[in-house]
Design an enzyme around this catalytic site. Structure first.
Site, mmCIF file in Angstrom:
data_model
loop_
_atom_site.group_PDB
_atom_site.id
_atom_site.type_symbol
_atom_site.label_atom_id
_atom_site.label_comp_id
_atom_site.label_asym_id
_atom_site.label_seq_id
_atom_site.Cartn_x
_atom_site.Cartn_y
_atom_site.Cartn_z
ATOM 1 N NE ARG A 1 107.114 60.051 46.154
ATOM 2 C CZ ARG A 1 107.353 59.321 47.214
ATOM 3 N NH1 ARG A 1 106.893 59.695 48.410
ATOM 4 N NH2 ARG A 1 108.040 58.194 47.140
ATOM 5 C CD GLN B 1 111.566 60.009 43.764
ATOM 6 O OE1 GLN B 1 112.764 60.014 43.474
ATOM 7 N NE2 GLN B 1 110.647 59.667 42.906
ATOM 8 C CG ASP C 1 105.927 51.913 42.865
ATOM 9 O OD1 ASP C 1 107.069 51.934 43.351
ATOM 10 O OD2 ASP C 1 105.154 52.894 42.882
ATOM 11 C CE LYS D 1 111.031 56.204 41.668
ATOM 12 N NZ LYS D 1 110.252 56.582 40.468
HETATM 13 O O1 MRU Z 1 108.051 57.638 41.574
HETATM 14 P P1 MRU Z 1 107.623 57.494 43.003
HETATM 15 O O2 MRU Z 1 108.229 58.501 43.918
HETATM 16 O O3 MRU Z 1 106.125 57.404 43.135
HETATM 17 O O4 MRU Z 1 108.209 56.071 43.435
HETATM 18 C C1 MRU Z 1 108.001 55.614 44.731
HETATM 19 C C2 MRU Z 1 108.657 54.323 45.011
HETATM 20 O O5 MRU Z 1 109.333 53.746 44.204
HETATM 21 C C3 MRU Z 1 108.389 53.722 46.364
HETATM 22 O O6 MRU Z 1 109.449 52.911 46.760
HETATM 23 C C4 MRU Z 1 107.116 52.856 46.305
HETATM 24 O O7 MRU Z 1 106.044 53.544 45.731
HETATM 25 C C5 MRU Z 1 106.719 52.365 47.632
HETATM 26 S S1 MRU Z 1 105.966 53.637 48.646
HETATM 27 C C6 MRU Z 1 105.588 52.870 50.111
#
Ligand code: MRU
Length: 361
Positions: free
Chosen positions: A49, A200, A241, A252
């Site tokens: 992820r 996370q 993202d 997130k």
């Molecule tokens: O659902 P996830 O764990 O994939 O979400 C990850 C995030 O929100 C991170 O902050 C984002 O992907 C940046 S990773 C450098």
């Protein structure tokens, strides 16, 4: 001294391995990706992820599909299906689509499909490492200035989710300036939001900060505002993202509330991003960024290690309660102090982004 590692690597028989991040920090399990469907599943079930790592895994997913197609003599539609399934694996992180587009362009230009897809996936991985290192180079002065202003006292940084090396390949985005500051002897301390529902922050950010020896403290997601009101946060840095042309940022779920609290308390709120996270085809993040909705059981159950040392899950609400599980929210650019990219720091606006990335004019 801990052994350095990457989040994705290739094997001597030219397959791909990743760490099963669902099991961290309790168990270190490596998963081998042999078919493109393995890559689709790893992205879907969050074995991997984080936006850059999702992109890198999808790129190698295409390499695996090409290899299957050639070795098993499938029709070309096999590869089209692989592209489609990978594109549908998660909706918000734009790196996924960026990486698949790079793979498609490379394949369209070349005849030697296996070697081309192998090389391009490898390039996506290597480029991310260098990009994240440079995000650190550009972000470091922000921490240095705060440290100087505080006369060498600890710089307190708050972060949400995991935008560390585990979400990328090496370095991470938000952790790159932190690791570089720490290595230089600047005193840093990180407030780690646990980041419900999948935690996370607790599982991954705390794990990698500990490995790097960076002082940190785990907090529940609602603590940030209180800490800010009491002068215990100097700076917030989060990942993203997808970042739109006008600088709106999807990250997130819960990031927006941290940005609001930062604004109210006059605390700088930075977003660290590789340019692979820019989506210059859209402007209004609230209206245009697709927000993932995930299974309600992620909210209803908490996963962790039980007293027998086994990974387990427990129900935290009445069984019949229904839950809502938006994976991301959008922080409007007006709440963001700056975007820390591999080319420097810019204002979260179209002109700011174009000043560093004129190729998007
Ligand atoms: O659902 P996830 O764990 O994939 O979400 C990850 C995030 O929100 C991170 O902050 C984002 O992907 C940046 S990773 C450098």
């Amino acid at each position: 001294m801990t052994t350095p590692f990457r989040t994705i690597w290739t094997t001597s028989d030219r397959f791909v391995e990743v760490i099963d991040q669902r099991k961290l920090p309790h168990e270190w399990v490596v998963v081998k990706l042999i078919t493109y469907k393995d890559a689709v599943l790893a992205i879907k079930n969050m074995t991997v992820r984080g936006a850059p790592l999702i992109g890198a895994t999808a790129a190698y997913g295409i390499y695996l599909a090409v290899r299957e197609m050639v070795e098993q003599e499938h029709e070309g539609t096999f590869l089209d299906r692989a592209f489609e399934e990978l594109r549908a694996s998660r909706p918000t992180a734009v790196n996924l689509f960026w990486a698949l587009d790079r793979m498609r362009e490379a394949l369209d230009r070349s005849g030697n499909f296996i070697q081309t897809s192998w090389d391009m996936a490898g390039k996506i991985v290597e480029d991310d490492v260098e990009t994240c290192r440079r995000i650190g180079v550009h972000g470091l002065p922000i921490l240095e200035k705060i440290s100087e202003k505080k006369k060498g006292d600890v710089v307190n940084i708050l972060t949400h989710c995991n935008a560390g090396m585990l979400g990328c390949i090496e370095w991470g985005t938000i952790t790159s300036p932190i690791y570089q500051a720490h290595a230089k002897g600047i005193k840093v301390h990180v407030w780690v939001d646990e980041t419900r529902p999948r935690n996370q922050g607790a599982n991954l950010t705390a794990y990698e900060l500990a490995r790097h020896g960076v002082p940190h403290t785990l907090i529940v997601d609602n603590t940030g505002g209180h800490l800010m009101q009491h002068g215990m946060v100097d700076l917030v840095i989060v990942g993203t993202d997808r970042t739109t042309r006008n600088g709106d940022v999807a990250n997130k779920i819960g990031t927006y509330l941290k940005a609001l609290a930062s604004k109210d308390n006059g605390i700088p709120f930075y977003v660290a991003l590789p340019s692979t996270t820019l989506d210059m085809t859209i402007s209004d993040g609230l209206k245009e960024i697709p927000i993932e909705q995930r299974d309600e059981n992620e909210v209803k159950y908490v996963v962790g290690r039980n007293s027998k040392g086994e990974l387990d899950q427990v129900l935290i609400c009445p069984e019949t309660t229904s839950a809502c599980n938006y994976g991301f929210d959008v922080t409007p650019s007006r709440l963001i102090s700056g975007l820390i990219t591999e080319r420097g720091i810019c204002e979260p606006s179209e002109s700011g982004i174009l000043s560093l990335f004129p190729e998007y004019r």
